[in-house]
Design an enzyme around this catalytic site. Structure first.
Site, PDB file in Angstrom:
ATOM      1  N   THR A  59     -14.686 154.977  -0.243  1.00 27.42           N
ATOM      2  CA  THR A  59     -15.192 154.799   1.206  1.00 27.42           C
ATOM      3  C   THR A  59     -16.334 153.959   1.337  1.00 27.42           C
ATOM      4  O   THR A  59     -16.620 153.006   1.874  1.00 27.42           O
ATOM      5  CB  THR A  59     -15.323 156.068   1.947  1.00 27.42           C
ATOM      6  OG1 THR A  59     -13.947 156.784   2.087  1.00 27.42           O
ATOM      7  CG2 THR A  59     -15.861 155.958   3.483  1.00 27.42           C
ATOM      8  N   ASN A  95      -1.817 153.724  -0.151  1.00 29.92           N
ATOM      9  CA  ASN A  95      -2.039 155.215  -0.307  1.00 29.92           C
ATOM     10  C   ASN A  95      -0.753 156.030   0.496  1.00 29.92           C
ATOM     11  O   ASN A  95      -0.885 157.283   0.436  1.00 29.92           O
ATOM     12  CB  ASN A  95      -3.098 155.611   0.240  1.00 29.92           C
ATOM     13  CG  ASN A  95      -3.815 155.148   1.540  1.00 29.92           C
ATOM     14  OD1 ASN A  95      -3.656 154.008   1.910  1.00 29.92           O
ATOM     15  ND2 ASN A  95      -3.920 155.832   2.511  1.00 29.92           N
ATOM     16  N   GLN A 105      -6.226 153.486  -5.275  1.00 27.80           N
ATOM     17  CA  GLN A 105      -4.990 154.182  -5.798  1.00 27.80           C
ATOM     18  C   GLN A 105      -4.679 153.557  -7.034  1.00 27.80           C
ATOM     19  O   GLN A 105      -3.791 154.463  -7.840  1.00 27.80           O
ATOM     20  CB  GLN A 105      -4.124 153.966  -4.532  1.00 27.80           C
ATOM     21  CG  GLN A 105      -4.152 154.665  -3.282  1.00 27.80           C
ATOM     22  CD  GLN A 105      -4.062 156.361  -3.752  1.00 27.80           C
ATOM     23  OE1 GLN A 105      -3.558 156.844  -4.647  1.00 27.80           O
ATOM     24  NE2 GLN A 105      -4.412 157.174  -2.636  1.00 27.80           N
ATOM     25  N   GLY A 145     -13.231 158.107  -7.558  1.00 31.97           N
ATOM     26  CA  GLY A 145     -12.882 158.981  -8.845  1.00 31.97           C
ATOM     27  C   GLY A 145     -11.795 160.162  -8.721  1.00 31.97           C
ATOM     28  O   GLY A 145     -11.085 160.369  -9.629  1.00 31.97           O
ATOM     29  N   HIS A 146     -11.614 160.746  -7.483  1.00 31.61           N
ATOM     30  CA  HIS A 146     -10.677 161.682  -7.143  1.00 31.61           C
ATOM     31  C   HIS A 146      -9.501 161.515  -6.980  1.00 31.61           C
ATOM     32  O   HIS A 146      -8.557 162.141  -6.824  1.00 31.61           O
ATOM     33  CB  HIS A 146     -11.258 162.554  -6.033  1.00 31.61           C
ATOM     34  CG  HIS A 146     -11.085 162.103  -4.629  1.00 31.61           C
ATOM     35  ND1 HIS A 146      -9.841 162.481  -3.747  1.00 31.61           N
ATOM     36  CD2 HIS A 146     -11.787 161.366  -3.925  1.00 31.61           C
ATOM     37  CE1 HIS A 146     -10.148 161.811  -2.666  1.00 31.61           C
ATOM     38  NE2 HIS A 146     -11.263 161.076  -2.652  1.00 31.61           N
ATOM     39  N   THR A 163     -31.047 158.824  -6.162  1.00 30.39           N
ATOM     40  CA  THR A 163     -30.760 159.207  -7.520  1.00 30.39           C
ATOM     41  C   THR A 163     -29.287 159.336  -8.126  1.00 30.39           C
ATOM     42  O   THR A 163     -28.469 159.750  -7.374  1.00 30.39           O
ATOM     43  CB  THR A 163     -31.241 160.617  -7.567  1.00 30.39           C
ATOM     44  OG1 THR A 163     -32.679 160.599  -7.125  1.00 30.39           O
ATOM     45  CG2 THR A 163     -31.329 161.341  -8.886  1.00 30.39           C
ATOM     46  N   CYS A 192      -6.840 162.073   6.395  1.00 33.41           N
ATOM     47  CA  CYS A 192      -7.529 162.213   7.684  1.00 33.41           C
ATOM     48  C   CYS A 192      -6.462 162.085   9.008  1.00 33.41           C
ATOM     49  O   CYS A 192      -6.888 162.751  10.083  1.00 33.41           O
ATOM     50  CB  CYS A 192      -8.749 161.255   7.684  1.00 33.41           C
ATOM     51  SG  CYS A 192      -8.299 159.587   7.204  1.00 33.41           S
TER      52      CYS A 192
HETATM   53  N1  PLP Z   1      -8.810 153.796  -0.149  1.00 30.76           N
HETATM   54  C1  PLP Z   1      -7.474 154.148  -0.417  1.00 30.76           C
HETATM   55  C2  PLP Z   1      -6.533 153.408  -0.513  1.00 30.76           C
HETATM   56  C3  PLP Z   1      -7.716 155.499  -0.272  1.00 30.76           C
HETATM   57  O1  PLP Z   1      -6.366 156.208  -0.624  1.00 30.76           O
HETATM   58  C4  PLP Z   1      -8.791 156.585  -0.046  1.00 30.76           C
HETATM   59  C5  PLP Z   1      -8.619 157.924  -0.155  1.00 30.76           C
HETATM   60  O2  PLP Z   1      -7.950 158.395   0.746  1.00 30.76           O
HETATM   61  C6  PLP Z   1      -9.915 155.881   0.182  1.00 30.76           C
HETATM   62  C7  PLP Z   1      -9.943 154.269   0.157  1.00 30.76           C
HETATM   63  C8  PLP Z   1     -11.287 156.740   0.183  1.00 30.76           C
HETATM   64  O3  PLP Z   1     -11.824 157.222  -0.986  1.00 30.76           O
HETATM   65  P1  PLP Z   1     -12.778 158.147  -1.221  1.00 30.76           P
HETATM   66  O4  PLP Z   1     -12.279 159.598  -0.775  1.00 30.76           O
HETATM   67  O5  PLP Z   1     -13.075 158.128  -2.616  1.00 30.76           O
HETATM   68  O6  PLP Z   1     -13.708 157.716  -0.236  1.00 30.76           O
END
Ligand code: PLP
Length: 386
Positions: free
Chosen positions: A69, A151, A179, A200-201, A238, A325
């Site tokens: 994001t 996604n 993704q 990362g996640h 930081t 979301c």
């Molecule tokens: N872009 C895509 C294609 C995603 O699937 C996501 C996660 O939902 C994001 C951006 C946002 O990533 P983050 O959760 O690391 O801010």
């Protein structure tokens, strides 16, 4: 429950968890002028190298952010601001309508600042309309932003062709690869991408960390937050050493087992679909005719609201519709609408992602659970079958 909501977030790899805990035991700031500070700085430098290595970048081209994001915001807002400051007279930004909200919303704020934002639609396969993109990109275009993999559908986008179109008119290219990175090989130099976002996640790493790739040859985005001089001032603050170590480890791991993970995901997806079709559950694969991330499938259950299905199986398996979301709201996914589906059809679609940590048993069992739940929803107890 069987966890198949890996588009939303992937489980953390045990190796990553260990790297985070190890780094957490070092109480130091990477900017501190002592031995402990130097150790923290070395951890950050190593992770920067690992992330760079995964995408074919130089370490100096990697900026750590809090996630994709922030990377998307930094690139869209920061590149637009840099262009204004540098007197570059290009005020057009071309995006796809299936981008994540973290691209669409900052682009919307640029409209308020005098930029023209063009949204390119996608086909019902999940792949963007390249004719529309080619028609939209011209010599007034500053930036083209199209994700690597979606996604909600897993559909891969034709980044190489997009770069070819954009580079003819000197427009920069950004790709939100939250993704894709870590799941499929990508080489930014070979592709000629200027900017790229990483999370990362989504790659078995920690939440709260990601990265922006900013090519050394591209316009340097202006910072969107201000403070100390860390990360060359592009992203002050930081550096969170433990989760940076986690991201570096996740990147190294993903690089070393990419083929293995991809083959495993594909095997599980195919087992799941075979089982589902043998159970006669009358589901349609949305992305039948497009290339997708390994292990992913986007399904339409005719006549059923996907959220009802998800709720009815939630004690046995975790799946979702749309972007996380959006879940919980009745607004249908903008991605599916962007692919031309109407509201009713869009609400009957959901996605599944078999990760590195899912088993064959997960694939078989989840097909069985879904088929049974679909049967119940179509023919509630007490109602005669048609
Ligand atoms: N872009 C895509 C294609 C995603 O699937 C996501 C996660 O939902 C994001 C951006 C946002 O990533 P983050 O959760 O690391 O801010």
């Amino acid at each position: 429950p069987i966890y198949l909501d890996n588009f939303s977030t992937t489980p953390i790899a045990p190796e990553v968890a260990k790297a985070i805990i190890d780094a957490w035991s070092l109480p130091s700031n990477a900017s501190s002028p002592h031995t402990m500070g130097a150790r923290a700085e070395a951890i950050v430098a190593e992770a920067r190298g690992d992330v760079a290595n995964l995408i074919g970048a130089a370490p100096s081209e990697i900026v750590f952010t809090s996630g994709a994001t922030e990377a998307n915001n930094l690139i869209l807002l920061g590149v637009a601001e840099a262009a204004v400051v540098a007197g570059i007279n290009r005020r057009k930004i071309v995006l796809s309508s299936i981008e994540h909200k973290s691209v669409l919303v900052p682009a919307g704020t640029l409209e308020d600042r005098g930029f023209e934002v063009i949204l390119v639609p996608a086909h019902d396969t999940g792949v963007i309309d390249m004719r529309a993109l080619a028609a939209a990109v011209d010599d007034r275009t500053l930036l083209v932003s199209v994700m690597g993999a979606n996604n909600e559908t897993g559909a891969l986008q034709p980044i190489r062709e997009i770069v070819a179109i954009a580079s003819k008119v000197g427009a920069y290219v950004h790709s939100d690869c939250a993704q894709l990175v870590g799941k499929l090989p990508i080489d930014v130099l070979d592709l000629g991408i200027d900017y790229l976002s990483i999370s990362g996640h989504k790659m078995y790493g920690p939440m709260g960390i990601g990265a922006a790739f900013i090519s050394a040859s591209a316009l340097k985005p202006k910072a969107i937050a201000f403070g100390g001089g860390q990360q060359a001032g592009v992203r002050p603050g930081t550096e969170p050493v433990p989760i940076i170590a986690g991201l570096g480890t996740a990147a190294r791991l993903a690089g070393s087992r990419m083929e293995l993970d991809a083959a495993h995901g594909t095997l599980l997806r195919n087992m799941f679909l075979d089982e589902l079709s043998s159970l006669n559950s009358d589901v349609e694969i949305i992305t039948q005719n497009s290339e997708t991330l390994p292990g992913t499938v986007c399904l339409k259950v005719n006549g059923i609201i996907a959220d009802d299905l998800i709720e009815s199986v939630q004690r046995q398996m975790s799946i979702s519709t749309g972007s996380a979301c959006n879940s919980g709201q009745v607004i249908p996914s903008h991605v599916l609408m962007g692919m031309g589906f109407g509201q009713v059809v869009a609400r009957s679609i959901f996605r599944i992602y078999f990760s590195r940590y899912n088993s064959k048993q997960d694939a078989i069992e989840s097909a069985f659970i879904l088929a049974k739940a679909i049967g119940h929803l179509r023919h509630p107890a007490g109602q005669p079958r048609q």
